[in-house]
Write a protein that holds these residues in place. Structure first.
Motif, PDB file in Angstrom:
ATOM      1  N   MET A   1       0.854  -1.177   0.000  1.00 50.74           N
ATOM      2  CA  MET A   1       0.000   0.000   0.000  1.00 50.74           C
ATOM      3  C   MET A   1       0.899   1.238   0.000  1.00 50.74           C
ATOM      4  SD  MET A   1      -3.031   1.465   0.232  1.00 50.74           S
ATOM      5  CE  MET A   1      -4.180   0.185   0.632  1.00 50.74           C
ATOM      6  N   PRO A   2       0.741   2.115  -0.980  1.00 49.55           N
ATOM      7  CA  PRO A   2       1.555   3.332  -1.010  1.00 49.55           C
ATOM      8  C   PRO A   2       1.171   4.287   0.124  1.00 49.55           C
ATOM      9  CG  PRO A   2       0.490   2.924  -3.144  1.00 49.55           C
ATOM     10  CD  PRO A   2      -0.085   1.968  -2.164  1.00 49.55           C
ATOM     11  N   VAL A   3       2.183   4.900   0.690  1.00 50.99           N
ATOM     12  CA  VAL A   3       1.975   5.914   1.721  1.00 50.99           C
ATOM     13  C   VAL A   3       2.966   7.046   1.479  1.00 50.99           C
ATOM     14  CG1 VAL A   3       1.205   4.248   3.462  1.00 50.99           C
ATOM     15  CG2 VAL A   3       3.611   4.925   3.386  1.00 50.99           C
ATOM     16  N   VAL A   4       2.723   8.141   2.148  1.00 54.81           N
ATOM     17  CA  VAL A   4       3.695   9.227   2.207  1.00 54.81           C
ATOM     18  C   VAL A   4       3.933   9.526   3.680  1.00 54.81           C
ATOM     19  CG1 VAL A   4       3.077  10.248  -0.022  1.00 54.81           C
ATOM     20  CG2 VAL A   4       1.932  11.039   2.050  1.00 54.81           C
ATOM     21  N   LEU A   5       5.103  10.086   3.951  1.00 52.78           N
ATOM     22  CA  LEU A   5       5.401  10.561   5.295  1.00 52.78           C
ATOM     23  C   LEU A   5       5.214  12.070   5.290  1.00 52.78           C
ATOM     24  CD1 LEU A   5       8.612   8.533   6.228  1.00 52.78           C
ATOM     25  CD2 LEU A   5       6.206   7.964   6.639  1.00 52.78           C
ATOM     26  N   ARG A   6       4.420  12.558   6.231  1.00 56.82           N
ATOM     27  CA  ARG A   6       4.149  13.988   6.356  1.00 56.82           C
ATOM     28  C   ARG A   6       4.617  14.441   7.738  1.00 56.82           C
ATOM     29  NH1 ARG A   6      -1.783  14.761   5.791  1.00 56.82           N
ATOM     30  NH2 ARG A   6      -1.764  14.058   7.942  1.00 56.82           N
ATOM     31  N   VAL A   7       5.479  15.434   7.765  1.00 52.77           N
ATOM     32  CA  VAL A   7       6.005  15.934   9.042  1.00 52.77           C
ATOM     33  C   VAL A   7       4.850  16.324   9.954  1.00 52.77           C
ATOM     34  CG1 VAL A   7       7.373  17.774  10.132  1.00 52.77           C
ATOM     35  CG2 VAL A   7       8.142  16.754   7.978  1.00 52.77           C
ATOM     36  N   VAL A   8       4.904  15.859  11.202  1.00 49.98           N
ATOM     37  CA  VAL A   8       3.885  16.236  12.183  1.00 49.98           C
ATOM     38  C   VAL A   8       4.015  17.729  12.441  1.00 49.98           C
ATOM     39  CG1 VAL A   8       3.131  15.974  14.581  1.00 49.98           C
ATOM     40  CG2 VAL A   8       3.747  13.954  13.249  1.00 49.98           C
ATOM     41  N   ASP A   9       2.941  18.451  12.233  1.00 45.27           N
ATOM     42  CA  ASP A   9       2.930  19.899  12.423  1.00 45.27           C
ATOM     43  C   ASP A   9       3.272  20.244  13.868  1.00 45.27           C
ATOM     44  OD1 ASP A   9       1.023  22.480  13.152  1.00 45.27           O
ATOM     45  OD2 ASP A   9       1.942  22.573  11.140  1.00 45.27           O
ATOM     46  N   VAL A  10       4.040  21.316  14.025  1.00 37.03           N
ATOM     47  CA  VAL A  10       4.502  21.700  15.364  1.00 37.03           C
ATOM     48  C   VAL A  10       3.327  21.959  16.314  1.00 37.03           C
ATOM     49  CG1 VAL A  10       4.743  24.237  15.271  1.00 37.03           C
ATOM     50  CG2 VAL A  10       6.523  22.869  16.307  1.00 37.03           C
ATOM     51  N   SER A  11       2.193  22.400  15.797  1.00 31.14           N
ATOM     52  CA  SER A  11       1.025  22.644  16.655  1.00 31.14           C
ATOM     53  C   SER A  11       0.438  21.339  17.188  1.00 31.14           C
ATOM     54  CB  SER A  11      -0.043  23.429  15.899  1.00 31.14           C
ATOM     55  OG  SER A  11      -0.591  22.647  14.847  1.00 31.14           O
ATOM     56  N   ARG A  12       0.659  20.229  16.483  1.00 31.16           N
ATOM     57  CA  ARG A  12       0.164  18.925  16.916  1.00 31.16           C
ATOM     58  C   ARG A  12       1.203  18.128  17.688  1.00 31.16           C
ATOM     59  NH1 ARG A  12      -0.374  16.001  12.521  1.00 31.16           N
ATOM     60  NH2 ARG A  12      -1.106  14.273  13.761  1.00 31.16           N
ATOM     61  N   ALA A 107       5.788   0.005   4.009  1.00 29.10           N
ATOM     62  CA  ALA A 107       6.001   1.191   3.177  1.00 29.10           C
ATOM     63  C   ALA A 107       6.604   2.333   3.995  1.00 29.10           C
ATOM     64  CB  ALA A 107       4.680   1.624   2.533  1.00 29.10           C
ATOM     65  N   ALA A 108       6.117   2.516   5.216  1.00 29.90           N
ATOM     66  CA  ALA A 108       6.648   3.577   6.082  1.00 29.90           C
ATOM     67  C   ALA A 108       8.105   3.318   6.431  1.00 29.90           C
ATOM     68  CB  ALA A 108       5.801   3.681   7.354  1.00 29.90           C
ATOM     69  N   MET A 109       8.451   2.066   6.676  1.00 29.05           N
ATOM     70  CA  MET A 109       9.845   1.735   6.985  1.00 29.05           C
ATOM     71  C   MET A 109      10.759   2.037   5.802  1.00 29.05           C
ATOM     72  SD  MET A 109      10.239   0.784  10.112  1.00 29.05           S
ATOM     73  CE  MET A 109      11.834  -0.041  10.030  1.00 29.05           C
ATOM     74  N   HIS A 110      10.332   1.706   4.600  1.00 29.36           N
ATOM     75  CA  HIS A 110      11.142   2.010   3.416  1.00 29.36           C
ATOM     76  C   HIS A 110      11.379   3.511   3.306  1.00 29.36           C
ATOM     77  CE1 HIS A 110      11.661  -1.891   1.600  1.00 29.36           C
ATOM     78  NE2 HIS A 110      10.358  -2.144   1.637  1.00 29.36           N
ATOM     79  N   LEU A 111      10.335   4.308   3.503  1.00 32.22           N
ATOM     80  CA  LEU A 111      10.477   5.762   3.411  1.00 32.22           C
ATOM     81  C   LEU A 111      11.350   6.312   4.538  1.00 32.22           C
ATOM     82  CD1 LEU A 111       6.837   6.717   2.378  1.00 32.22           C
ATOM     83  CD2 LEU A 111       8.896   6.747   0.933  1.00 32.22           C
ATOM     84  N   ALA A 112      11.220   5.755   5.737  1.00 32.49           N
ATOM     85  CA  ALA A 112      12.053   6.192   6.861  1.00 32.49           C
ATOM     86  C   ALA A 112      13.522   5.882   6.591  1.00 32.49           C
ATOM     87  CB  ALA A 112      11.580   5.532   8.151  1.00 32.49           C
ATOM     88  N   GLU A 113      13.781   4.696   6.056  1.00 29.09           N
ATOM     89  CA  GLU A 113      15.162   4.335   5.720  1.00 29.09           C
ATOM     90  C   GLU A 113      15.729   5.283   4.662  1.00 29.09           C
ATOM     91  OE1 GLU A 113      14.874   0.259   4.532  1.00 29.09           O
ATOM     92  OE2 GLU A 113      14.468  -0.429   6.585  1.00 29.09           O
ATOM     93  N   GLU A 114      14.929   5.616   3.664  1.00 26.94           N
ATOM     94  CA  GLU A 114      15.361   6.546   2.619  1.00 26.94           C
ATOM     95  C   GLU A 114      15.678   7.914   3.228  1.00 26.94           C
ATOM     96  OE1 GLU A 114      13.160   8.739  -1.074  1.00 26.94           O
ATOM     97  OE2 GLU A 114      12.820   6.587  -0.868  1.00 26.94           O
ATOM     98  N   TYR A 115      14.820   8.368   4.134  1.00 26.58           N
ATOM     99  CA  TYR A 115      15.031   9.649   4.812  1.00 26.58           C
ATOM    100  C   TYR A 115      16.373   9.638   5.547  1.00 26.58           C
ATOM    101  CZ  TYR A 115      14.232  13.527   8.060  1.00 26.58           C
ATOM    102  OH  TYR A 115      14.356  14.690   8.789  1.00 26.58           O
ATOM    103  N   ALA A 116      16.639   8.580   6.278  1.00 29.85           N
ATOM    104  CA  ALA A 116      17.889   8.471   7.036  1.00 29.85           C
ATOM    105  C   ALA A 116      19.093   8.423   6.095  1.00 29.85           C
ATOM    106  CB  ALA A 116      17.859   7.236   7.930  1.00 29.85           C
ATOM    107  N   ARG A 117      19.000   7.625   5.056  1.00 31.14           N
ATOM    108  CA  ARG A 117      20.100   7.497   4.089  1.00 31.14           C
ATOM    109  C   ARG A 117      20.438   8.851   3.479  1.00 31.14           C
ATOM    110  NH1 ARG A 117      17.720   4.229   1.013  1.00 31.14           N
ATOM    111  NH2 ARG A 117      18.199   2.353   2.158  1.00 31.14           N
TER     112      ARG A 117
END
Length: 155
Positions: A1-12, A107-117
């Motif tokens: 299932m495709p997902v995107v990672l969206r930064v948690v807004d500072v207000s939240r 899917a989230a793990m793949h995106l997190a790994e990409e972010y770290a890399r």
């Protein structure tokens, strides 16, 4: 299932801290820590990672968002607590219970790994509580291997 990672807004972010802290305390308590010790450990860890009450020092917290724009969980990723500047860690990944088994975590793990890399990570780790069998299976299928195992027997 495709997902995107969206930064948690500072207000939240304060609400996220409460949720994540509560989940972390519950996990430590289930792993055998006293409630006092669990609260202390979580308080210290969150203060270390978020000293100003928001992500700093390379740490990032993302909502995991499905293709319909619905938040289905979150990921907290950042440098590991070691002297190795290339070592990163998935500090927490949580997919809502009613969304399990649909590929969101993978899917989230793949995106997190990409972010770290992209930020210079040369290795990435994760800690899994002993009763989270499905998480261990997921991490192993993604190429993670155990580097330490803590075991306990209740007498």
């Amino acid at each position: 299932m495709p997902v995107v990672l969206r930064v948690v807004d500072v207000s939240r972010f304060p609400a996220w801290l409460v949720r994540a802290g509560g989940e972390y305390v519950a996990g430590l308590a289930a792993a055998g820590h006293s409630s006092v010790d669990a609260e202390r450990v979580v308080s210290e860890r969150l203060a270390w990672a978020f000293p100003a009450g928001v992500p700093t020092g390379g740490h990032a917290v993302f909502d995991v968002v499905d293709t319909d724009g619905r938040t289905v969980g979150y990921v907290w990723i950042g440098p590991d607590a070691t002297d190795d500047s290339g070592a990163w860690r998935v500090w927490s990944v949580v997919i809502d219970d009613d969304k399990y088994g649909r590929g969101f975590g993978r899917a989230a793990m793949h995106l997190a790994e990409e972010y770290a890399r992209e930020r210079g990570a040369t290795s990435i780790g994760a800690q899994v509580f002993g009763d989270h069998t499905s998480s261990r299976v997921l991490y192993e299928s993604l190429g993670y291997s155990a580097v330490s195992v803590k075991m306990r027997k209740i007498l």
